[in-house]
Design an enzyme around this catalytic site. Structure first.
Site, PDB file in Angstrom:
ATOM      1  N   ASP A   1      77.834  57.502  34.032  1.00  0.00           N
ATOM      2  CA  ASP A   1      78.489  58.767  33.662  1.00  0.00           C
ATOM      3  C   ASP A   1      79.635  58.518  32.691  1.00  0.00           C
ATOM      4  OD1 ASP A   1      78.770  61.522  33.664  1.00  0.00           O
ATOM      5  OD2 ASP A   1      80.140  61.540  35.373  1.00  0.00           O
TER       6      ASP A   1
ATOM      7  N   ALA B   1      62.528  72.243  35.834  1.00  0.00           N
ATOM      8  CA  ALA B   1      62.539  71.874  37.254  1.00  0.00           C
ATOM      9  C   ALA B   1      61.992  70.478  37.490  1.00  0.00           C
ATOM     10  CB  ALA B   1      61.743  72.890  38.071  1.00  0.00           C
TER      11      ALA B   1
ATOM     12  N   VAL C   1      93.100  65.594  43.678  1.00  0.00           N
ATOM     13  CA  VAL C   1      93.842  64.347  43.523  1.00  0.00           C
ATOM     14  C   VAL C   1      95.329  64.678  43.586  1.00  0.00           C
ATOM     15  CG1 VAL C   1      94.286  62.334  42.083  1.00  0.00           C
ATOM     16  CG2 VAL C   1      92.016  63.392  42.056  1.00  0.00           C
TER      17      VAL C   1
ATOM     18  N   LYS D   1      93.135  60.450  46.026  1.00  0.00           N
ATOM     19  CA  LYS D   1      91.951  61.295  45.849  1.00  0.00           C
ATOM     20  C   LYS D   1      91.475  61.738  47.226  1.00  0.00           C
ATOM     21  CE  LYS D   1      87.233  61.016  43.949  1.00  0.00           C
ATOM     22  NZ  LYS D   1      86.295  60.122  43.209  1.00  0.00           N
TER      23      LYS D   1
ATOM     24  N   ARG E   1     111.269  31.162  47.801  1.00  0.00           N
ATOM     25  CA  ARG E   1     109.960  30.689  48.267  1.00  0.00           C
ATOM     26  C   ARG E   1     109.786  31.085  49.730  1.00  0.00           C
ATOM     27  NH1 ARG E   1     106.933  28.826  43.800  1.00  0.00           N
ATOM     28  NH2 ARG E   1     108.028  27.144  42.700  1.00  0.00           N
TER      29      ARG E   1
ATOM     30  N   ALA F   1     106.290  32.567  41.326  1.00  0.00           N
ATOM     31  CA  ALA F   1     107.536  32.128  40.696  1.00  0.00           C
ATOM     32  C   ALA F   1     107.509  32.306  39.186  1.00  0.00           C
ATOM     33  CB  ALA F   1     107.801  30.664  41.041  1.00  0.00           C
TER      34      ALA F   1
ATOM     35  N   GLU G   1      59.490  74.016  33.238  1.00  0.00           N
ATOM     36  CA  GLU G   1      59.548  72.617  32.806  1.00  0.00           C
ATOM     37  C   GLU G   1      60.839  71.932  33.239  1.00  0.00           C
ATOM     38  OE1 GLU G   1      58.658  70.210  28.628  1.00  0.00           O
ATOM     39  OE2 GLU G   1      59.167  72.344  28.593  1.00  0.00           O
TER      40      GLU G   1
ATOM     41  N   THR H   1      84.671  68.324  42.099  1.00  0.00           N
ATOM     42  CA  THR H   1      83.632  68.956  42.913  1.00  0.00           C
ATOM     43  C   THR H   1      83.910  68.801  44.400  1.00  0.00           C
ATOM     44  OG1 THR H   1      82.018  68.439  41.190  1.00  0.00           O
ATOM     45  CG2 THR H   1      81.140  69.035  43.349  1.00  0.00           C
TER      46      THR H   1
END
Length: 856
Positions: free
Chosen positions: A668, A129, A559, A574, A496, A489, A127, A555
Site C-alpha cells: 500500500d 465483482a 491516533v 494508535k 557506567r 558512552a 465485471e 478506518t
C-alpha cells in the site's frame, strides 16, 4: 527548505486529487449471495453454452491475459440462474459478488431508478465483482423471463489461484529437468519460471528450423514433436522433453528441425528476456560456481558477501585444451587461487599427483593466506576445461590490499558494529572511518576495563579472551570473543552501570573513544540516534500515558498524541477498535500488522515501542512523527525538482528494500502512508496491508491507483508490486497527476486503465532520465520491471536517474531535505473532548471475545 518559504502552486494538478483509501483483504457474505441461492438451477453446459461463456470471458478485463485452457477451466465453474420478468438481479449501492453472462431473455439496467439500457444474450455485467466487493453502480432487473450464467468472486479467484499455482509448479519442474540450469539457485530458477511464455503449435507447424539462428529454449508441456536432421526423421519428443538450450548460451544455428506432430504446447524462454531477468546465463552460471566455491573456502568464507561477489566478478576466466599445463610450479607468478568451472584438472606436488578437481572445486587457500609463499603445485587439464584464476591484483582490488588477515579483521569489526543500532545505519564512509579509528589494548587477569559508577568515554569489542560483568559486587554474565560493551558512552555522559573485569591474561580488545566517534557522527544523525535510544530505553505503562491531542483518524480508530508523564517523552498512540476489526474480518491482519511492525528497525520506518490491549481496543505505541504527510508536502512544493524527487523516492526505496530483504511485501505504498519527521526525513507508516510472503500472494489489497497489474489479475504476485508503486509515486512527484485512472473514481475503470491504458507524460516534463525510469518501473510484466531481476534494487539505484545522487549521504542524514516543517504538523488536530463521545459509544459495544487476540 522551510515550509514558510514555499508558495504552493495552486493550479498544479497534484493539488487536486483527494486522499486515496486502501482496499482491505476480506470476503463478506453479501445479500447478493443469498439472493442467488433462490435462482440457482443445476444444468449441464451444452457446446453452444461453452462457446458463449468463453467468448464473454475473453472480453472480460480480468480474463484478458488467460490462455485457452484457463478460460475453459473457468467456464466449467459457471452456474446457471433462472429469473422471471421483474426479478431483481443486482441492486445499485449494494456490495456485489457475482459476474453474469446472459444466456437468454432481456435484462434492463437502471441508474438512480432510471432505465438506461437493455442487455441481451451474450452480454455480461458485474465485471467489477470479480475483482473486489465494491458497490454495484447500477440496478439490473429481468425485463423478460431469462437465464444467466454466473460465477461468484471467491470461486473465480480461487480457480485463478489454483490454475496459476499448477502452471507455475509444472513449469518449475520442467526448469529443474533442464541440465543447463543445474547450477542456478532456487531464486534464479523461480525467476526463469516466471519468465516462461506459453506457445501453442498446430499439427505440422515448424517450431524450430535447422540452420536458423535461434535464441529460444522450448520445453514440451503437452503434445508431441518430431525431430528432423537433414530432412531425416530422428526421433519423437514427448511431454517434458526440451530443445534449444544452447540457444540461451551461444549465437549459433539450430542443429535440427522440430515440427509439431499434434497440437503441442511449449513453455518457452528467450535469451533476451532471460538477460533482463537474470543476466547473461553463462556469466551467471560461472558466477554461481565461483561464489559457492569461495564460500566453501576456509579463508574466503570469512570475507563479506560484497567482497565475494567482487572476487567472482574480477576473476580471470580462461579456456584450456586437454593435456595442458595450466599452472606450472616454476612459471607461476601472480595466480593465488583457482576454481574449476568446466572440465577436469589434475593437481601435482613435487611431480606427484595429489588429486583431481572437477566443476566447482577450488584450490589455493595456503597461497592466499601467505601471498609471499612460492607456488609449489602444478595444475594440468585432463580434458577441455574452463578455469577461473584469482590473482594478486584481484585480491588487492577486492579486499583493499593483499593482506587477507587485515581484511578478515576489518570484516569482523564491521559485522559486529552493524548488529548494533547505534552503528547500523552509518554510511560506508563513516563505517570505514570508525573501523580505522579502532585501537588495540591488552589487559591481564583481574584488570578493570570499566569501573562501575565512573563516567565512561570508550566503547570496546573483545578481540580475544573473556571478561565478566559485575554489578554491586554480583557477577551477572561472561562475555567472549566478538562481544562488545560500553557503547552508550559514545553518546551519553552517564555513569557506567556495571564493572567489566578481565578473567584471563593477555585479554585483547579493540576500542574507540567518544571524541573520535563524535568527529565521525554529527548533526542530524547524532540527534536521531540520541532520540531513538532514549525512546527504546524507556519502559512505558498504559497508565502513565496522558492524552494531549487527536492527530489522526482511520478506518479502525484514531491516533492520539500522548505524553509519558514520568519521562515527559511524547509518543503517538494508535487506538484500534476491536469492534471494527471483527466487523471487517481483520483479525488475522491486525495480528500480522503487530508482528511486522514489532520487527521493523529502520530509520525510515515508524518505530513501534510496545503494544497494549483492553476489552475494546488494541493500542500501538510508536515514536511521534511531527512533520506531516508526504501527501501534503508534495502539494506545498508543487512539481518536484529532480533532486527533490531523488530524495523522497530514494528514501522510500531504502525503506522498502529493508522490508523485501525480510520477505515482507508492503502492498500500500503511497504518499498518504509516508510521514516526515522534524528533520524532514521520511517515515513509512501503516502496515495494515503488509504481509510476510513466501511464494506468491493472491489477495487483492492496497489502494487502486497504486496497484500493480499482477495484483488485479489474481494470478499471483510477490514483492514486485511495491516496485510498480515506486513508478506511480515518481510519476506523481514530477508530473503531478497519477499515471493511470487519475480522473476516475470507479474502481473498474481505474483497473482497466492500469491494465490497458497508455502511459503518457505532460509536455512540461522533459527530464528523459525521469521518464525512462518511470517507464521501466511501470512495466506491466513483472519479470521485465526494473528492480525485479536477480540484481534487485541495485539496478534502480544505479539507474541514470540517480547518477548524481549520494545514497551514503541519504542514509547518513547528510542531505538537505526538500521540506522541513517549522511547526508540528499532523493529519488531523482535534481536541480530545470532540472524540470522547465516540470512544464512549464504542466502549458500550459488547465484543464477542473468542480469545483470537490472546497473543496480542
Amino acid at each position: 527548505m522551510d515550509d514558510d518559504e514555499i508558495i504552493p502552486k495552486k493550479n498544479h494538478p497534484s493539488n487536486e486529487r483527494n486522499k486515496k483509501k486502501a482496499i482491505l483483504s476480506h470476503e463478506d457474505f453479501t445479500g447478493e449471495d443469498s439472493l442467488m441461492e433462490n435462482h440457482l438451477e443445476l444444468r449441464d453446459k451444452l457446446t453452444e453454452d461453452i462457446v458463449t461463456i468463453k467468448a464473454s470471458l475473453k472480453n472480460n478485463l480480468v480474463c484478458s491475459t488467460l490462455n485457452e485452457n484457463e478460460i475453459l477451466a473457468l467456464s466449467n465453474y459457471m452456474q446457471f440462474f433462472v429469473f422471471k420478468s421483474g426479478d431483481m438481479v443486482i441492486k445499485q449501492g449494494e456490495k456485489g459478488s457475482y459476474f453474469f453472462i446472459i444466456n437468454s431473455g432481456k435484462f434492463d439496467v437502471y441508474v438512480n431508478d432510471k432505465k438506461v439500457k437493455t442487455l441481451t444474450k451474450g452480454s455480461s455485467f458485474g465485471e467489477a465483482a470479480l475483482i473486489h466487493n465494491t458497490q454495484r453502480s447500477a440496478t439490473i432487473k429481468a425485463g423478460t423471463n431469462g437465464t444467466l450464467w454466473g460465477v461468484q468472486r471467491s470461486t473465480f479467484r480461487a480457480t485463478l489461484k489454483q490454475l496459476s499455482n499448477r502452471n507455475f509448479n509444472e513449469n518449475r519442474s520442467f526448469i529443474d529437468s533442464v541440465s543447463v540450469f543445474d547450477m542456478l539457485t532456487e531464486a534464479q530458477k523461480n525467476m526463469i519460471t516466471n519468465a516462461c511464455v506459453i506457445q501453442n503449435f498446430k499439427p505440422g507447424e515448424t517450431i524450430v528450423k535447422q540452420g536458423d539462428y535461434g535464441d529460444v529454449l522450448y520445453i514440451l508441456k503437452d503434445g508431441k514433436a518430431t525431430v528432423y536432421i537433414n530432412d531425416e526423421e530422428i526421433r519423437v519428443l514427448e511431454k517434458g522433453s526440451y530443445f534449444g538450450e544452447r540457444a540461451l548460451l551461444y549465437d549459433e544455428p539450430r542443429s535440427a528441425t522440430i515440427i509439431a506432430k499434434e497440437v503441442t504446447s511449449c513453455a518457452s524462454i528467450c535469451r533476451k528476456l532471460l538477460n533482463v531477468v537474470l543476466g547473461n546465463l553463462q556469466v551467471v552460471l560461472f558466477r554461481n560456481i565461483m561464489t559457492e566455491a569461495l564460500q566453501q573456502s576456509e579463508i574466503f568464507k570469512q570475507i563479506s558477501p560484497d567482497q565475494l561477489n567482487d572476487l567472482a566478478d574480477t576473476a580471470i576466466v580462461r579456456d584450456y585444451p586437454a593435456n595442458y599445463n595450466i599452472l606450472h610450479k616454476d612459471k607461476i607468478k601472480s595466480v593465488k587461487y583457482i576454481i574449476v568451472l568446466e572440465g577436469k584438472v589434475e593437481l601435482f606436488l613435487d611431480d606427484e599427483s595429489i588429486g583431481i578437481l572437477t566443476r566447482g572445486k577450488s584450490f589455493g587457500d595456503q597461497y592466499v593466506l601467505n601471498q609471499k609463499q612460492k607456488f609449489k603445485h602444478t595444475l594440468k587439464s585432463l580434458e577441455v576445461c574452463k578455469i577461473a584464476l584469482i590473482t594478486e591484483s584481484c585480491l588487492a582490488d577486492c579486499l583493499g590490499n593483499n593482506n587477507i588477515d587485515a581484511s578478515i579483521d576489518y570484516n569482523n569489526k564491521k559485522s559486529i558494529i552493524k548488529k548494533m543500532y547505534i552503528f547500523r545505519y552509518l554510511t560506508d564512509k563513516q563505517c570505514n572511518l570508525l573501523i580505522e579509528a579502532f585501537k588495540t589494548t591488552r589487559y591481564e587477569e583481574g584488570d578493570y576495563i570499566i569501573q562501575e559508577g565512573e563516567v565512561g568515554s570508550r566503547f570496546y569489542i573483545i578481540k580475544a579472551g573473556e571478561v565478566e560483568i559485575v554489578k554491586n559486587n554480583k557477577r551477572l554474565r561472561t562475555l567472549g570473543k566478538n562481544d562488545y560493551f560500553g557503547e552508550r558512552a559514545l553518546i551519553y555522559d552517564e555513569p557506567r552501570t556495571a564493572s567489566v573485569i578481565s578473567t584471563v591474561n593477555n585479554l585483547e580488545c579493540w576500542y574507540v573513544d567518544k571524541s573520535v566517534f563524535l568527529q565521525i557522527i554529527e548533526g542530524p544523525m547524532l540527534a536521531h540516534l540520541e532520540e531513538r535510544i532514549k525512546m527504546q530505553d524507556t519502559k512505558v505503562e498504559m497508565s502513565e500515558l496522558l492524552t494531549e491531542r487527536i492527530i489522526g483518524r482511520g478506518t479502525f480508530g484514531i491516533v492520539k498524541l500522548v505524553l509519558h508523564e514520568p519521562t515527559k517523552i511524547r509518543y503517538a498512540l494508535k487506538c484500534v477498535s476491536k469492534k471494527s476489526i471483527i466487523e471487517l474480518n481483520q483479525q488475522n491482519n491486525i495480528k500480522l500488522e503487530r508482528e511486522i511492525t514489532a520487527e521493523n528497525d529502520h530509520p525510515f520506518i515508524i518505530r513501534l515501542v510496545r503494544t497494549f490491549k483492553d476489552s475494546k481496543y488494541f493500542y500501538f505505541l510508536t515514536e511521534l512523527v511531527t512533520g506531516g504527510e508526504l501527501y501534503d508536502a508534495i502539494r506545498k512544493l508543487g512539481l518536484l525538482s529532480r533532486s527533490q524527487a531523488q530524495f523522497y523516492l530514494g528514501s522510500i526505496i531504502l525503506a522498502i528494500e529493508y522490508l523485501h530483504e525480510r520477505s515482507i511485501v508492503y502492498r500500500d505504498l503511497k504518499p498518504e502512508n509516508i510521514l516526515l519527521d522534524k528533520q524532514g526525513y521520511v517515515k513509512l507508516i501503516d502496515f495494515g496491508c503488509a504481509k510476510k510472503i513466501h511464494g506468491r500472494s493472491y489477495t487483492l489489497v492496497g489502494t487502486p491507483h497504486y496497484m500493480a497489474p499482477e495484483v488485479i489479475l489474481g494470478k499471483g504476485y510477490g514483492c514486485t508490486v511495491d516496485i510498480w508503486a515506486f513508478g506511480v509515486c515518481l510519476y506523481e512527484f514530477i508530473c503531478g497527476p497519477l499515471p493511470f485512472g487519475n480522473d476516475q473514481e470507479d474502481q473498474l475503470e481505474i483497473f482497466r486503465d492500469i491494465l490497458t491504458g497508455q502511459l503518457t507524460f505532460p509536455d512540461y516534463v522533459t527530464d528523459t532520465d525521469s521518464i525512462n525510469l518511470i517507464k521501466r518501473l511501470l512495466c506491466r510484466l513483472p519479470q521485465g520491471r526494473i528492480g525485479c531481476s536477480i540484481n534487485g534494487f541495485k539496478d534502480i539505484k544505479e539507474n541514470s536517474f540517480f547518477a548524481d545522487f549520494d545514497w551514503d549521504r541519504l542514509a547518513g542524514r547528510l542531505l538537505e531535505p526538500p521540506l522541513i516543517s517549522k511547526s508540528e504538523t499532523y493529519a488531523e488536530d482535534i481536541d480530545v473532548k470532540q472524540i470522547e463521545q465516540e470512544e464512549e459509544d464504542n466502549a458500550n459495544t459488547e465484543i464477542d471475545d473468542e480469545n483470537w487476540d490472546i497473543d496480542f
